[in-house]
Design a protein around this motif. Structure first.
Motif, PDB file in Angstrom:
ATOM      1  N   VAL A  24       0.714  -1.358   0.076  1.00 37.71           N
ATOM      2  CA  VAL A  24       0.165  -0.071  -0.072  1.00 37.71           C
ATOM      3  C   VAL A  24       0.801   1.427   0.037  1.00 37.71           C
ATOM      4  N   GLY A  25       2.077   1.333  -0.175  1.00 35.22           N
ATOM      5  CA  GLY A  25       2.917   2.353  -0.469  1.00 35.22           C
ATOM      6  C   GLY A  25       3.623   2.981   0.836  1.00 35.22           C
ATOM      7  N   VAL A  26       3.360   2.296   2.039  1.00 33.76           N
ATOM      8  CA  VAL A  26       3.760   3.172   3.232  1.00 33.76           C
ATOM      9  C   VAL A  26       5.130   3.096   3.296  1.00 33.76           C
ATOM     10  N   SER A  27       5.915   2.138   2.781  1.00 37.49           N
ATOM     11  CA  SER A  27       7.384   1.643   3.012  1.00 37.49           C
ATOM     12  C   SER A  27       7.978   2.769   1.858  1.00 37.49           C
ATOM     13  N   ALA A  28       7.298   2.898   0.729  1.00 36.49           N
ATOM     14  CA  ALA A  28       8.079   3.712  -0.405  1.00 36.49           C
ATOM     15  C   ALA A  28       8.089   5.071   0.088  1.00 36.49           C
ATOM     16  N   GLY A  29       6.732   5.659   0.666  1.00 35.03           N
ATOM     17  CA  GLY A  29       6.633   6.830   1.076  1.00 35.03           C
ATOM     18  C   GLY A  29       7.577   7.300   2.141  1.00 35.03           C
ATOM     19  N   ALA A  30       7.995   6.557   3.071  1.00 38.38           N
ATOM     20  CA  ALA A  30       8.613   6.512   4.091  1.00 38.38           C
ATOM     21  C   ALA A  30      10.137   6.613   3.627  1.00 38.38           C
ATOM     22  N   ALA A  31      10.512   5.769   2.681  1.00 38.89           N
ATOM     23  CA  ALA A  31      11.947   5.758   2.056  1.00 38.89           C
ATOM     24  C   ALA A  31      12.176   6.993   1.506  1.00 38.89           C
ATOM     25  N   PHE A  32      11.217   7.788   0.656  1.00 39.85           N
ATOM     26  CA  PHE A  32      11.441   8.950   0.227  1.00 39.85           C
ATOM     27  C   PHE A  32      11.739  10.007   1.388  1.00 39.85           C
ATOM     28  N   GLY A  33      10.992   9.993   2.207  1.00 43.26           N
ATOM     29  CA  GLY A  33      11.100  10.808   3.455  1.00 43.26           C
ATOM     30  C   GLY A  33      12.657  10.586   4.185  1.00 43.26           C
ATOM     31  N   GLY A  34      12.954   9.336   4.112  1.00 45.18           N
ATOM     32  CA  GLY A  34      14.307   9.000   4.557  1.00 45.18           C
ATOM     33  C   GLY A  34      15.504   9.601   3.836  1.00 45.18           C
ATOM     34  N   THR A  35      15.450   9.230   2.397  1.00 43.29           N
ATOM     35  CA  THR A  35      16.176   9.829   1.712  1.00 43.29           C
ATOM     36  C   THR A  35      16.588  11.154   1.556  1.00 43.29           C
ATOM     37  N   PHE A  39       5.634   6.227  -7.621  1.00 43.01           N
ATOM     38  CA  PHE A  39       5.664   7.593  -7.754  1.00 43.01           C
ATOM     39  C   PHE A  39       6.844   7.801  -6.847  1.00 43.01           C
ATOM     40  N   PHE A  40       6.606   7.200  -5.242  1.00 41.25           N
ATOM     41  CA  PHE A  40       7.609   7.735  -4.374  1.00 41.25           C
ATOM     42  C   PHE A  40       8.999   6.953  -4.739  1.00 41.25           C
ATOM     43  N   GLY A  41       8.812   5.892  -5.451  1.00 41.12           N
ATOM     44  CA  GLY A  41      10.075   5.223  -5.858  1.00 41.12           C
ATOM     45  C   GLY A  41      11.033   6.130  -7.026  1.00 41.12           C
ATOM     46  N   ALA A  42      10.257   6.747  -7.642  1.00 38.69           N
ATOM     47  CA  ALA A  42      10.850   7.849  -8.780  1.00 38.69           C
ATOM     48  C   ALA A  42      11.383   9.027  -8.012  1.00 38.69           C
ATOM     49  N   LEU A  43      10.840   9.141  -6.933  1.00 39.99           N
ATOM     50  CA  LEU A  43      11.434  10.468  -5.961  1.00 39.99           C
ATOM     51  C   LEU A  43      12.561   9.924  -5.201  1.00 39.99           C
ATOM     52  N   VAL A  44      12.520   8.678  -4.815  1.00 36.50           N
ATOM     53  CA  VAL A  44      13.669   8.461  -4.178  1.00 36.50           C
ATOM     54  C   VAL A  44      14.781   8.205  -5.025  1.00 36.50           C
ATOM     55  N   GLN A  87      18.567  10.234  -5.009  1.00 40.82           N
ATOM     56  CA  GLN A  87      19.961   9.388  -5.326  1.00 40.82           C
ATOM     57  C   GLN A  87      20.788  10.232  -6.246  1.00 40.82           C
ATOM     58  N   PHE A  88      20.012  10.513  -7.411  1.00 42.24           N
ATOM     59  CA  PHE A  88      20.714  11.258  -8.447  1.00 42.24           C
ATOM     60  C   PHE A  88      21.226  12.738  -7.995  1.00 42.24           C
ATOM     61  N   LEU A  89      20.561  13.500  -7.162  1.00 44.11           N
ATOM     62  CA  LEU A  89      21.141  14.642  -6.575  1.00 44.11           C
ATOM     63  C   LEU A  89      22.210  14.793  -5.466  1.00 44.11           C
ATOM     64  N   ALA A  90      22.051  13.174  -4.744  1.00 43.59           N
ATOM     65  CA  ALA A  90      22.961  13.153  -3.812  1.00 43.59           C
ATOM     66  C   ALA A  90      24.675  12.955  -4.555  1.00 43.59           C
ATOM     67  N   ASP A  91      25.441  13.445  -3.258  1.00 44.84           N
ATOM     68  CA  ASP A  91      26.738  13.399  -3.519  1.00 44.84           C
ATOM     69  C   ASP A  91      27.361  12.071  -3.571  1.00 44.84           C
ATOM     70  N   MET A 142      22.706   6.332   1.284  1.00 44.26           N
ATOM     71  CA  MET A 142      21.250   6.241   0.879  1.00 44.26           C
ATOM     72  C   MET A 142      21.089   4.598   0.221  1.00 44.26           C
ATOM     73  N   VAL A 143      22.105   4.275  -0.403  1.00 43.96           N
ATOM     74  CA  VAL A 143      21.948   3.084  -1.340  1.00 43.96           C
ATOM     75  C   VAL A 143      22.023   1.870   0.092  1.00 43.96           C
ATOM     76  N   PHE A 144      22.905   1.981   0.968  1.00 42.64           N
ATOM     77  CA  PHE A 144      23.162   0.915   1.958  1.00 42.64           C
ATOM     78  C   PHE A 144      21.852   0.850   2.787  1.00 42.64           C
ATOM     79  N   TRP A 145      21.366   2.194   3.187  1.00 40.66           N
ATOM     80  CA  TRP A 145      20.240   2.333   4.005  1.00 40.66           C
ATOM     81  C   TRP A 145      18.888   1.797   3.406  1.00 40.66           C
ATOM     82  N   LEU A 146      18.720   2.012   2.210  1.00 30.51           N
ATOM     83  CA  LEU A 146      17.669   1.442   1.395  1.00 30.51           C
ATOM     84  C   LEU A 146      17.620   0.024   1.338  1.00 30.51           C
ATOM     85  N   LEU A 147      18.660  -0.498   1.285  1.00 26.41           N
ATOM     86  CA  LEU A 147      18.760  -2.081   1.317  1.00 26.41           C
ATOM     87  C   LEU A 147      18.318  -2.761   2.587  1.00 26.41           C
ATOM     88  N   GLY A 148      18.230  -1.894   3.653  1.00 24.73           N
ATOM     89  CA  GLY A 148      17.728  -2.448   5.087  1.00 24.73           C
ATOM     90  C   GLY A 148      18.962  -3.325   5.764  1.00 24.73           C
TER      91      GLY A 148
END
Length: 333
Positions: free
Chosen positions: A96-107, A159-164, A168-172, A180-186
């Motif tokens: 239902v998208g909760v994890s993807a939305g939270a992932a965007f907030g975290g990134t 949608f939120f996956g695209a924002l994530v 990542q594209f904007l990150a150094d 970000m990559v390590f964090w998103l893998l859990g």
């Protein structure tokens, strides 16, 4: 009586597994010795506890074990709750998208350089936003069609996956992108006492709230009309439940990244043991979820020299199970 016994047995099994897990790792410590180390502040052990033993068990491993149990219990409890509220056994925090939305907030928080509480706030806000978007889409199109709910989750997650990906594209690439990559893998590799307390506060408080409402969730799962006929304030109750589940999932994502499929798979296993009554299903789901993620984390940190991200392991287990559930649902339809 049988269901109470099941809860007691699962709690006992979880406690034994947690103590045994404290002895697993590059420095193996026997089960009895782990108990002696944990009890040493109050009971003098036959052999004095060395600083190394105390550091390994109490400082390094204990926060990680606590976080894995809390995260697994919280995700499973949230999954069982969402399945009841939406009257759909194929619903979970990831679907239902909760994890993807939270992932965007975290990134977004990582990109901004925020830590701990600064990470939890955006994760909660966007996790709740994703859940509300899915709920709005599904009710606007069809209140009873399961496929609409799942498709709404796919749309919002995409949608939120695209924002994530944009974050990542904007990150150094030398500094924040690897984080970000390590964090998103859990993973619980960066577990410490501060993160354990940060996760414990929302999981325990919101989890207790959901458990106190579990008989009302039973009524919600009967349908809105029946619930209103029984005097339940359906809209207000649903909002409260959604807020509590979003807080649990967002807290988990904030401290340990994306860990999918736990909230989808474990409630089905719990339903096989405890039945569909949420008064029994939800406590059993929480205990099974804590035990499941604890075991997965033990595999992740002991199988190879390089730690395996939890998101990979839970996806390898969860995706085939989800495929089987979809197939069974298609056959029943």
């Amino acid at each position: 009586m049988r269901q109470h016994l099941l809860v007691v047995l699962l709690a006992l099994l979880l406690a034994i597994a947690a103590i045994a897990s404290l002895g697993l790792g590059r420095v193996d410590i026997p089960f009895v010795r782990v108990i002696e180390i944990l009890a040493s502040p109050w009971v003098e052990p036959p052999v004095p506890v060395s600083p190394m033993e105390w550091s390994v068990v109490a400082i390094v491993r204990l926060p990680r074990i606590a976080m894995s149990i809390l995260a697994g219990a919280g995700l499973s409890l949230a999954g069982a709750t969402l399945q009841g509220v939406f009257r759909n056994p194929l619903v979970g925090p990831q679907v239902v998208g909760v994890s993807a939305g939270a992932a965007f907030g975290g990134t977004l928080a990582i990109l901004a350089g925020w830590q701990y509480l600064g990470l939890l706030g955006p994760a909660f806000a966007f996790g709740l936003s994703a859940l509300l978007l899915v709920y709005t889409l599904s009710t606007a199109v069809s209140k009873s069609d399961i496929l609409v709910l799942v498709l709404g989750g796919v749309i919002v997650s995409g949608f939120f996956g695209a924002l994530v990906s944009l974050m990542q594209f904007l990150a150094d690439s030398q500094d924040k992108l690897p984080v970000m990559v390590f964090w998103l893998l859990g993973s619980f590799a960066t577990a410490n006492a501060d993160k354990a307390w940060l996760l414990a506060a929302p999981v325990l408080s919101c989890g207790a709230g959901l458990l106190m409402l579990r008989w009302r969730i039973n009524i919600l799962s009967m349908g809105d009309e029946d619930a209103r006929a029984l005097g339940v304030p359906v809209a207000a109750l649903r909002w409260v439940v959604l807020l509590l589940t979003a807080m649990i999932v967002s807290a988990q994502v904030a401290v340990s990244g994306m860990i999918g499929w736990v909230g989808l798979v474990v409630p089905h296993l719990a339903r096989m043991l405890a039945g569909a009554d949420h008064r029994r299903l939800m406590p059993v789901s929480a205990l099974l979820g804590g035990l499941f993620l604890l075991m997965v984390d033990n595999v992740a940190r002991t199988t190879t020299a390089a730690e395996i991200p939890l998101g990979i392991l839970t996806a390898l287990i969860g995706t085939p199970v989800f495929a089987v559930l979809l197939w069974r649902n298609r056959r029943n339809a």
